[in-house]
Design a protein around this motif. Structure first.
Motif, short mmCIF file in Angstrom:
data_model
loop_
_atom_site.label_atom_id
_atom_site.label_comp_id
_atom_site.label_asym_id
_atom_site.label_seq_id
_atom_site.Cartn_x
_atom_site.Cartn_y
_atom_site.Cartn_z
N GLN A 102 0.83 -1.19 0.00
CA GLN A 102 0.00 0.00 0.00
C GLN A 102 0.87 1.25 0.00
N SER A 103 1.97 1.22 0.77
CA SER A 103 2.84 2.38 0.83
C SER A 103 4.25 1.92 1.20
N GLY A 104 5.23 2.72 0.84
CA GLY A 104 6.61 2.41 1.18
C GLY A 104 7.23 1.38 0.25
N VAL A 105 8.51 1.14 0.47
CA VAL A 105 9.26 0.16 -0.31
C VAL A 105 9.56 -1.01 0.61
N SER A 106 9.24 -2.21 0.15
CA SER A 106 9.41 -3.39 0.97
C SER A 106 9.73 -4.56 0.07
N PRO A 107 10.45 -5.58 0.58
CA PRO A 107 10.67 -6.78 -0.22
C PRO A 107 9.32 -7.41 -0.60
N LEU A 108 9.33 -8.13 -1.70
CA LEU A 108 8.11 -8.78 -2.16
C LEU A 108 7.86 -10.09 -1.42
N MET A 109 6.61 -10.47 -1.36
CA MET A 109 6.21 -11.81 -0.92
C MET A 109 5.44 -12.42 -2.08
N THR A 110 5.46 -13.74 -2.15
CA THR A 110 4.76 -14.42 -3.22
C THR A 110 3.83 -15.47 -2.64
N LEU A 111 2.60 -15.46 -3.09
CA LEU A 111 1.67 -16.53 -2.74
C LEU A 111 1.86 -17.58 -3.83
N VAL A 112 2.64 -18.62 -3.50
CA VAL A 112 3.07 -19.58 -4.51
C VAL A 112 2.07 -20.69 -4.76
N GLU A 113 1.21 -20.98 -3.80
CA GLU A 113 0.21 -22.03 -3.98
C GLU A 113 -1.10 -21.61 -3.33
N LEU A 114 -2.17 -22.02 -3.95
CA LEU A 114 -3.50 -21.85 -3.40
C LEU A 114 -4.05 -23.26 -3.22
N TYR A 115 -4.36 -23.64 -1.99
CA TYR A 115 -4.82 -24.99 -1.70
C TYR A 115 -6.34 -25.07 -1.79
N ILE A 116 -6.80 -25.65 -2.89
CA ILE A 116 -8.23 -25.88 -3.11
C ILE A 116 -8.38 -27.30 -3.64
N PRO A 117 -9.56 -27.89 -3.49
CA PRO A 117 -9.75 -29.23 -4.05
C PRO A 117 -9.71 -29.18 -5.58
N ASN A 118 -9.30 -30.28 -6.21
CA ASN A 118 -9.30 -30.35 -7.67
C ASN A 118 -10.72 -30.33 -8.22
N SER A 119 -11.64 -30.95 -7.47
CA SER A 119 -13.03 -30.98 -7.90
C SER A 119 -13.94 -31.14 -6.68
N ILE A 120 -15.17 -30.68 -6.84
CA ILE A 120 -16.21 -30.84 -5.82
C ILE A 120 -17.52 -31.11 -6.55
N THR A 121 -18.47 -31.69 -5.85
CA THR A 121 -19.76 -32.01 -6.46
C THR A 121 -20.85 -31.18 -5.79
N THR A 122 -21.69 -30.59 -6.59
CA THR A 122 -22.80 -29.80 -6.05
C THR A 122 -23.86 -30.71 -5.44
N ASP A 123 -24.64 -30.14 -4.55
CA ASP A 123 -25.69 -30.90 -3.87
C ASP A 123 -27.04 -30.72 -4.58
N ALA A 124 -28.11 -31.09 -3.90
CA ALA A 124 -29.46 -31.01 -4.47
C ALA A 124 -29.89 -29.57 -4.76
N LEU A 125 -29.22 -28.60 -4.13
CA LEU A 125 -29.53 -27.18 -4.37
C LEU A 125 -28.60 -26.54 -5.39
N GLY A 126 -27.66 -27.33 -5.92
CA GLY A 126 -26.68 -26.77 -6.86
C GLY A 126 -25.59 -25.99 -6.17
N GLU A 127 -25.32 -26.34 -4.91
CA GLU A 127 -24.30 -25.64 -4.11
C GLU A 127 -23.17 -26.58 -3.74
N ALA A 128 -22.01 -26.02 -3.50
CA ALA A 128 -20.86 -26.77 -3.02
C ALA A 128 -20.01 -25.83 -2.17
N THR A 129 -19.53 -26.33 -1.05
CA THR A 129 -18.71 -25.54 -0.14
C THR A 129 -17.34 -26.19 -0.01
N PHE A 130 -16.28 -25.37 0.03
CA PHE A 130 -14.94 -25.91 0.18
C PHE A 130 -14.05 -24.91 0.92
N PHE A 131 -12.90 -25.41 1.37
CA PHE A 131 -11.93 -24.62 2.12
C PHE A 131 -10.78 -24.23 1.20
#
Length: 160
Positions: A102-131
């Motif tokens: 946001q401000s100032g000069v600082s070393p960079l950080m990198t978000l190298v991985e995002l941990y999500i499931p490869n696939s999920i299945t929707t329910d009877a309402l067409g919804e799916a929840t994941f972390f």
């Protein structure tokens, strides 16, 4: 294909803010963040080596190198809705993402991985929840991280 913008995270001592973009195939589909991804509170004592901070999609916090965890983080909880019922949704993270400050000069950080499931299945309402968890890396190139906000633009695609 539509793009939905979601704010996912903001942290503390070093504050991490993640903006998450979800690419969906239909105008009716939606994504709701029920809990935000948080990397907790941490400090980087020595940036001369690359250090990592991991928040698993199961809620565990791990660090390596010179990251000192003060308070554990937590994974995001995302609910997708308005999809066809009992349909397999394929999730694809788009990483890495490099920090912006946001401000100032600082070393960079990198978000190298995002941990999500490869696939999920929707329910009877067409919804799916994941972390969602993630792996953050310091630059390892020296310098001190400033007391400011660090922002990441992240995305993942949803296909079926």
């Amino acid at each position: 294909m539509l793009i939905k913008r979601l704010i996912v995270s903001c942290g503390a001592l070093i504050r991490i803010c993640v903006v998450l973009y979800v690419f969906v195939q239909t105008a009716l589909a939606s994504a709701l963040i029920e809990e935000r991804l948080s990397f907790g509170t941490f400090a980087v004592s020595d940036n001369s080596v690359t250090s990592t901070l991991i928040i698993t999609d199961e809620g565990r916090t791990f660090s390596t190198g010179s990251i000192n965890v003060v308070r554990d983080g937590q994974p995001a909880v995302i609910r997708l809705s308005n999809y066809p019922t009992y349909t397999v949704l394929f999730l694809t993270p788009n990483t890495p993402a490099v920090s912006q400050t946001q401000s100032g000069v600082s070393p960079l950080m990198t978000l190298v991985e995002l941990y999500i499931p490869n696939s999920i299945t929707t329910d009877a309402l067409g919804e799916a929840t994941f972390f969602v968890g993630g792996k953050l890396e310091t630059s390892g190139q020296g310098g001190s991280y400033q007391d400011t906000d660090y922002f990441f633009n992240l995305s993942f695609s949803v296909n079926y």
